[in-house]
Scaffold this motif. Structure first.
Motif, PDB file in Angstrom:
ATOM      1  N   UNK A  74       0.729  -1.132  -0.201  1.00  0.00           N
ATOM      2  CA  UNK A  74       0.014   0.205  -0.040  1.00  0.00           C
ATOM      3  C   UNK A  74       0.888   1.241  -0.178  1.00  0.00           C
ATOM      4  N   UNK A  75       0.792   2.052  -0.918  1.00  0.00           N
ATOM      5  CA  UNK A  75       1.411   3.210  -1.141  1.00  0.00           C
ATOM      6  C   UNK A  75       1.070   4.382  -0.165  1.00  0.00           C
ATOM      7  N   UNK A  76       1.981   5.554  -0.235  1.00  0.00           N
ATOM      8  CA  UNK A  76       1.507   6.629   0.991  1.00  0.00           C
ATOM      9  C   UNK A  76       0.222   7.338   0.480  1.00  0.00           C
ATOM     10  N   UNK A  77      -0.354   7.116  -0.770  1.00  0.00           N
ATOM     11  CA  UNK A  77      -1.383   7.691  -1.269  1.00  0.00           C
ATOM     12  C   UNK A  77      -2.542   6.616  -1.301  1.00  0.00           C
ATOM     13  N   UNK A  78      -2.319   5.455  -0.522  1.00  0.00           N
ATOM     14  CA  UNK A  78      -3.373   4.610  -0.311  1.00  0.00           C
ATOM     15  C   UNK A  78      -3.897   3.659  -1.741  1.00  0.00           C
ATOM     16  N   UNK A  79      -2.784   3.633  -2.508  1.00  0.00           N
ATOM     17  CA  UNK A  79      -3.002   2.602  -3.787  1.00  0.00           C
ATOM     18  C   UNK A  79      -2.215   1.492  -3.428  1.00  0.00           C
ATOM     19  N   UNK A  80      -3.148   0.339  -3.706  1.00  0.00           N
ATOM     20  CA  UNK A  80      -2.550  -0.998  -3.740  1.00  0.00           C
ATOM     21  C   UNK A  80      -1.960  -1.292  -4.914  1.00  0.00           C
ATOM     22  N   UNK A  81      -0.557  -1.957  -4.880  1.00  0.00           N
ATOM     23  CA  UNK A  81       0.166  -2.325  -6.132  1.00  0.00           C
ATOM     24  C   UNK A  81       0.754  -3.786  -5.585  1.00  0.00           C
ATOM     25  N   UNK A  82       1.019  -4.433  -6.632  1.00  0.00           N
ATOM     26  CA  UNK A  82       1.896  -5.750  -6.436  1.00  0.00           C
ATOM     27  C   UNK A  82       3.351  -5.734  -7.136  1.00  0.00           C
ATOM     28  N   UNK A  83       4.107  -6.034  -6.125  1.00  0.00           N
ATOM     29  CA  UNK A  83       5.646  -5.944  -6.818  1.00  0.00           C
ATOM     30  C   UNK A  83       6.436  -7.100  -6.282  1.00  0.00           C
ATOM     31  N   UNK A  84       7.179  -7.483  -7.224  1.00  0.00           N
ATOM     32  CA  UNK A  84       8.416  -8.430  -6.997  1.00  0.00           C
ATOM     33  C   UNK A  84       9.782  -7.941  -7.181  1.00  0.00           C
ATOM     34  N   UNK A  85      10.882  -8.733  -6.849  1.00  0.00           N
ATOM     35  CA  UNK A  85      11.902  -8.256  -6.990  1.00  0.00           C
ATOM     36  C   UNK A  85      12.992  -9.284  -7.054  1.00  0.00           C
ATOM     37  N   UNK A  86      14.231  -9.113  -7.355  1.00  0.00           N
ATOM     38  CA  UNK A  86      15.282  -9.962  -7.685  1.00  0.00           C
ATOM     39  C   UNK A  86      16.637  -9.444  -6.675  1.00  0.00           C
ATOM     40  N   UNK A 109      15.142 -13.470   2.120  1.00  0.00           N
ATOM     41  CA  UNK A 109      13.780 -13.437   1.423  1.00  0.00           C
ATOM     42  C   UNK A 109      12.945 -12.563   2.636  1.00  0.00           C
ATOM     43  N   UNK A 110      12.775 -12.841   3.773  1.00  0.00           N
ATOM     44  CA  UNK A 110      11.728 -12.100   4.602  1.00  0.00           C
ATOM     45  C   UNK A 110      12.395 -10.976   4.817  1.00  0.00           C
ATOM     46  N   UNK A 111      13.807 -10.576   5.011  1.00  0.00           N
ATOM     47  CA  UNK A 111      14.307  -9.245   5.251  1.00  0.00           C
ATOM     48  C   UNK A 111      14.069  -8.512   3.837  1.00  0.00           C
ATOM     49  N   UNK A 112      14.030  -8.952   2.773  1.00  0.00           N
ATOM     50  CA  UNK A 112      13.993  -8.158   1.555  1.00  0.00           C
ATOM     51  C   UNK A 112      12.217  -7.651   1.310  1.00  0.00           C
ATOM     52  N   UNK A 113      11.364  -8.637   1.785  1.00  0.00           N
ATOM     53  CA  UNK A 113      10.102  -8.434   1.661  1.00  0.00           C
ATOM     54  C   UNK A 113       9.378  -7.468   2.578  1.00  0.00           C
ATOM     55  N   UNK A 114      10.145  -7.330   3.620  1.00  0.00           N
ATOM     56  CA  UNK A 114       9.838  -6.151   4.906  1.00  0.00           C
ATOM     57  C   UNK A 114      10.414  -4.911   4.173  1.00  0.00           C
ATOM     58  N   UNK A 115      11.743  -4.992   3.802  1.00  0.00           N
ATOM     59  CA  UNK A 115      12.300  -3.735   3.571  1.00  0.00           C
ATOM     60  C   UNK A 115      11.515  -3.038   2.013  1.00  0.00           C
ATOM     61  N   UNK A 116      10.948  -3.813   1.135  1.00  0.00           N
ATOM     62  CA  UNK A 116      10.361  -3.543   0.119  1.00  0.00           C
ATOM     63  C   UNK A 116       8.926  -2.865   0.543  1.00  0.00           C
ATOM     64  N   UNK A 117       8.255  -3.355   1.564  1.00  0.00           N
ATOM     65  CA  UNK A 117       7.208  -2.849   2.014  1.00  0.00           C
ATOM     66  C   UNK A 117       7.216  -1.328   2.696  1.00  0.00           C
ATOM     67  N   UNK A 118       8.432  -1.252   3.414  1.00  0.00           N
ATOM     68  CA  UNK A 118       8.787  -0.173   4.265  1.00  0.00           C
ATOM     69  C   UNK A 118       9.114   1.045   3.056  1.00  0.00           C
ATOM     70  N   UNK A 119       9.935   0.796   2.057  1.00  0.00           N
ATOM     71  CA  UNK A 119      10.577   1.754   1.072  1.00  0.00           C
ATOM     72  C   UNK A 119       9.186   2.169   0.283  1.00  0.00           C
ATOM     73  N   UNK A 120       8.700   1.106  -0.465  1.00  0.00           N
ATOM     74  CA  UNK A 120       7.613   1.449  -1.380  1.00  0.00           C
ATOM     75  C   UNK A 120       6.225   2.286  -0.671  1.00  0.00           C
ATOM     76  N   UNK A 121       6.031   1.702   0.631  1.00  0.00           N
ATOM     77  CA  UNK A 121       5.172   2.126   1.468  1.00  0.00           C
ATOM     78  C   UNK A 121       5.100   3.656   2.067  1.00  0.00           C
ATOM     79  N   UNK A 122       6.273   4.305   1.647  1.00  0.00           N
ATOM     80  CA  UNK A 122       6.545   5.545   2.389  1.00  0.00           C
ATOM     81  C   UNK A 122       6.420   6.521   0.873  1.00  0.00           C
ATOM     82  N   UNK A 123       6.197   6.001  -0.115  1.00  0.00           N
ATOM     83  CA  UNK A 123       6.209   6.822  -1.555  1.00  0.00           C
ATOM     84  C   UNK A 123       4.693   6.566  -2.084  1.00  0.00           C
ATOM     85  N   UNK A 124       4.493   7.698  -2.927  1.00  0.00           N
ATOM     86  CA  UNK A 124       3.271   8.001  -3.464  1.00  0.00           C
ATOM     87  C   UNK A 124       3.332   6.882  -4.836  1.00  0.00           C
TER      88      UNK A 124
END
Length: 301
Positions: A74-86, A109-124
């Motif tokens: 969930x982004x900072x402007x409450x938009x739900x997105x689906x993301x994956x990474x490598x 894997x868990x560390x990356x997923x947590x940080x992805x939610x933290x970084x992307x969740x702070x952005x619009x």
């Protein structure tokens, strides 16, 4: 005797098998003595104490790739997105990677997923879609710092996809279309305004040139009338002088001039189709002859 020999041979083979270890290139093995770490076996031929030393962990020291499964953010402007990474990482310290963390791939894997939610969740959402490089850099800094105690170096993290919901994608497409239409309208209005300015400038220039032409024509006409008046004044002066000298032919100049002007006016009338010349027109010819004689006399004098 034969049984003893066979037993010795088998025991020797077992000792050789337990004491000689061949480590492949790109790997590092840990050695444990009675369950406690003692040393690292590097690539090549290595020897350990049979039945006393054992192999603990076999770590791959080459750079590895870790796929991060898709997750919803969930982004900072409450938009739900689906993301994956490598994630690309490499074990630098086999001892720390073996004994400082349990199940290294799952932990990363868990560390990356947590940080992805933290970084992307702070952005619009708009910043999330347009700043992939800054997102990757932020994730790399956080994850690499967190995995340093594990003897792991994270070399690169790439966000592969950020997918908003279908209705949000449609709304974004409509927004982009509206922006393009707005820019097109602005450009059209700007073009029309510029064209109107150019037309006005052209009309202004044409009016200025026309006024300058009319002024020049008026100046020329005034100059011509002035010269004509000067010529008439001079002629009148000459004729008046001739009359004062007693030359009767000078009077014919004024008569002929008025008669000629009257005939020109009659002939130039728009409603005149036929002009009837009076019999006295012959006097005009005589007057012209008299004027010619007058001019000759003036020239001689």
């Amino acid at each position: 005797m034969e049984a003893t020999t066979i037993f010795v041979v088998v025991l020797a083979l077992v000792f050789i098998n337990r004491g000689i270890k061949m480590v492949p290139q790109g790997y590092a093995w840990t050695v444990e003595r009675f369950g406690r770490y003692t040393k690292i076996l590097n690539p090549g031929l290595n020897f350990i104490v049979p039945f006393v030393d054992g192999i603990g962990y076999k770590k791959n020291m080459m750079e590895q790739v870790l796929d991060i499964p898709p997750q919803e953010v969930i982004s900072a402007d409450n938009a739900m997105v689906t993301t994956d990474a490598v994630c690309f990482f490499q074990i630098l310290d086999a001892v720390k990677a073996s004994y400082q963390v349990n199940d290294l791939p799952r932990a990363m894997e868990n560390l990356l997923m947590t940080n992805i939610r933290a970084v992307l969740g702070s952005m619009e959402l708009d910043a999330m879609l347009s700043n992939r490089d800054s997102i990757n850099a932020a994730l790399l800094g956080k994850v690499d710092e967190a995995t340093d105690p594990w003897g792991v170096k994270v070399t690169r993290i790439e966000i592969r996809d950020i997918s908003p919901p279908a209705d949000l994608i449609e709304s974004m497409a409509n927004q982009m279309k509206a922006e393009r239409d707005k820019r097109a309208s602005i450009l059209t209005a700007e073009g029309q305004r510029q064209a109107a300015i150019e037309v006005a400038e052209g009309e202004k220039r044409a009016a200025i040139l026309k006024a300058e032409g009319e002024r020049e024509a008026a100046y020329k006409q005034a100059e011509a009338r002035e010269r004509l008046a000067e010529a008439e004044a001079k002629a009148t002066d000459v004729v008046s002088k001739a009359i004062s000298d007693g030359n009767p032919q000078a009077i014919n100049y004024f008569i002929a001039q008025k008669y000629t002007d009257a005939l020109i006016s009659i002939g130039s009338a728009e409603n005149s189709k036929v002009v009837m010349m009076p019999l006295e027109a012959s006097t005009l010819i005589g007057s012209l002859a008299g004027i010619q004689d007058l001019l000759k006399e003036i020239k001689k004098s």
